[in-house]
Design a protein around this motif. Structure first.
Motif, short mmCIF file in Angstrom:
data_model
loop_
_atom_site.label_atom_id
_atom_site.label_comp_id
_atom_site.label_asym_id
_atom_site.label_seq_id
_atom_site.Cartn_x
_atom_site.Cartn_y
_atom_site.Cartn_z
N SER A 6 0.81 -1.36 -0.13
CA SER A 6 0.15 -0.07 0.03
C SER A 6 0.90 1.28 -0.04
O SER A 6 1.86 1.28 0.62
CB SER A 6 -1.00 0.07 1.23
OG SER A 6 -0.25 0.33 2.40
N ARG A 22 -8.81 3.43 -1.52
CA ARG A 22 -8.47 2.62 -0.32
C ARG A 22 -8.56 3.30 0.96
O ARG A 22 -7.98 4.55 0.88
CB ARG A 22 -7.65 1.45 -0.70
CG ARG A 22 -7.78 0.65 -1.81
CD ARG A 22 -9.19 -0.07 -1.81
NE ARG A 22 -9.38 -1.04 -2.84
CZ ARG A 22 -10.38 -0.81 -3.66
NH1 ARG A 22 -11.34 0.12 -3.47
NH2 ARG A 22 -10.81 -1.64 -4.72
N GLU A 62 -12.30 -0.50 1.44
CA GLU A 62 -12.63 0.47 0.43
C GLU A 62 -13.03 1.84 1.03
O GLU A 62 -13.55 1.96 2.15
CB GLU A 62 -14.02 0.20 -0.21
CG GLU A 62 -13.71 -0.80 -1.50
CD GLU A 62 -14.96 -0.99 -2.15
OE1 GLU A 62 -15.56 0.08 -2.66
OE2 GLU A 62 -15.20 -2.07 -2.58
#
Ligand code: ADP
Ligand code: ASP
Ligand code: MG
Length: 467
Positions: A357, A383, A429
């Motif tokens: 990420s 996200r 999400e």
């Protein structure tokens, strides 16, 4: 004592700060102050306009912000102080104007020019705060933080050089303290070894406070903000969040790194090195609750102490059968991020794929193009990352089960636990973030059952050797 932008948003707020400092003079405080609320955002917007040849709009945009400083000056300063501050204000207005003019002519210097413009916020707020303090009888002196904090030339996110900074800060600050005066420094701003203005990254005044605190071996670093300390979750998402009275350095650092904006992520490091406690206090209710961050680890009754989150996260997955049993694959992936100077927050791997990420997705196209030479790449944007923090988390059974059963209907894309014994981090999400954080807060901090279940957890945590 560091005061953030919201603690100096208007004349009333400046007054509160002067009172807070005035009541603590016997502790011989050093004051670090951020730009007035909204000022750095405005300066950034002006830079963007100037870079797009919209110079006049940049001036129009900044005008009301300079006027806010003038208004505080009119309201709070003695006539002599007001005359002096107006000269300072005009000087910085002209300085910003000159810097903005150079934007379209010299693109190679933009990063340096931008830091020069951004520094105006703190240069003005520190001059104004010390004038407000003097006007109310406090012997304050402005010190230019650029003479104290010496950094590399990484504009926008400069890294301080410890030895130089300690030497300079001591030389600038200690003589003023010895004369029983109150030094007032702008946070966030610094200078490179060659004297160019640099900045420490958004929210960096907290970092200035801990750098200065460590340099002068202060007994405590205080971060004064608009909330009563570090809370169990971001109060903008969970209004019922409550103050955490004590946190370890590690817990506070994890929370800051994973999104608790109340502390800049780098704040804790200098404090740890100097073994200095950090206290987070509310400038709107100075006698109210606060959080003390120090070395001691205290396991919370329910193990989980807080929930932090970050939005705007992008996840990248690289899959390749070539990874199976091969070495060098992870290195090749990370070299790509290294070349683009991108920080990776969380990483998970399976036999044939790596997921990670990022919270800065600039240059993503170029990064993906390079990663495609290593395998199939898929990218997911919009996200959010949630990080559940608490000492003893890894050694306490059942936490992950409670976290994921609480949000069992929300799709979890990436999970990381174990790299640090005090956090459990996962990605969902963005549109489901608020719901997930609220529910987790309810489970760990609001539910009546917390008390019951925590008893068992407390026993287990106490008997666990893994902290
Ligand atoms: P300052 O201007 O004083 O530096 P910031 O806006 O940078 O203040 O940080 C304070 C804000 O951080 C709070 O108003 C709150 O909205 C946000 N915040 C996010 N997470 C937390 C948390 N866990 N505890 C307290 N505040 C938090
Ligand atoms: N004024 C700077 C910012 O808004 C630094 C700070 O407030 O800590 O990012
Ligand atoms: Mg801040």
């Amino acid at each position: 004592m560091k005061f953030g932008g919201s603690s100096v948003e208007d004349a009333g707020a400046f007054c509160r700060v002067a009172n807070i400092v005035g009541e603590r003079l016997e502790q011989r405080p050093v004051v670090v102050v951020s730009a007035m609320a909204g000022m750095t955002d405005a300066l950034l917007a002006a830079v963007a306009l100037a870079a797009n040849h919209r110079r006049v709009e940049a001036d129009t945009l900044l005008q009301p912000h300079f006027a806010r400083h003038a208004a505080v000056c009119e309201e709070l300063l003695t006539p002599a102080e007001a005359v002096q501050f107006k000269v300072t204000l005009e000087h910085h207005q002209e300085e910003v104007s000159t810097l903005l003019n150079s934007f379209s002519s010299d693109p190679s210097q933009r990063a340096a020019l931008k830091d020069g413009v951004l520094a105006t916020g703190e240069l003005l707020s520190s001059a104004l705060l010390s004038a407000v303090m003097r006007s109310s009888g406090i012997p304050a002196i402005t010190i230019d933080a650029q003479r104290c904090i010496v950094t590399d030339a990484e504009f926008g996110n400069a890294g301080p050089s410890l030895t130089e900074t300690t030497k300079q800060t001591q030389a600038e600050v200690l003589p003023v303290l010895r004369e029983l005066q109150v030094p007032v420094l702008g946070g966030f701003i610094a200078a490179s070894a060659s004297g160019q203005t640099t900045t420490l990254g958004r929210g960096g005044s907290d970092y200035t406070a801990s750098i200065v605190g460590a340099a002068i071996s202060a007994p405590e670093i205080q971060i004064w903000t608009d909330v009563p300390g570090v809370l169990t979750a971001d109060p903008r998402v969970v209004p019922r969040a409550v103050t955490i009275p004590r946190l370890s350095y590690d817990e506070a650092a994890e929370l800051a790194y994973f999104g608790a904006k109340v502390l800049h992520p780098k704040t804790i490091q200098p404090a740890v090195e100097g073994a200095i406690p950090v206290r987070i206090c509310n400038s709107r209710a100075p006698a109210g609750e606060s959080t003390l961050v120090c070395a001691e680890i205290e396991t919370a009754a329910q193990t989980v102490k807080a929930i932090a989150h970050k939005t705007g996260i992008t996840t990248v997955q690289v899959s390749s059968a070539r990874m199976l049993g091969a070495y060098g694959f992870l290195r090749a992936i990370f070299e790509v991020f290294d070349r683009h100077r991108k920080v990776v927050d969380v990483v998970t791997t399976s036999e044939v794929s790596v997921s990670l990420s990022l919270d800065d997705a600039s240059e993503l196209d170029a990064i993906v193009a390079e990663l495609e030479s290593l395998g199939t790449v898929s990218v997911e944007t919009e996200r959010a990352m949630i990080c559940v923090v608490g000492a003893g988390l890894r050694g306490t059974p059942g936490i992950a089960a409670r976290v994921f059963s609480t949000i069992s209907d929300i799709n979890v894309m990436l999970i990381s636990q174990g790299s640090s014994s005090i956090n459990l981090t996962f990605v969902i999400e963005e549109r489901q973030l608020n719901e997930a954080v609220r529910r987790l807060h309810e489970t760990f901090f609001e539910a009546e059952t917390v008390q019951e279940s925590t008893k068992a957890e407390r026993l287990k945590a106490a008997s666990s050797t893994v902290l």
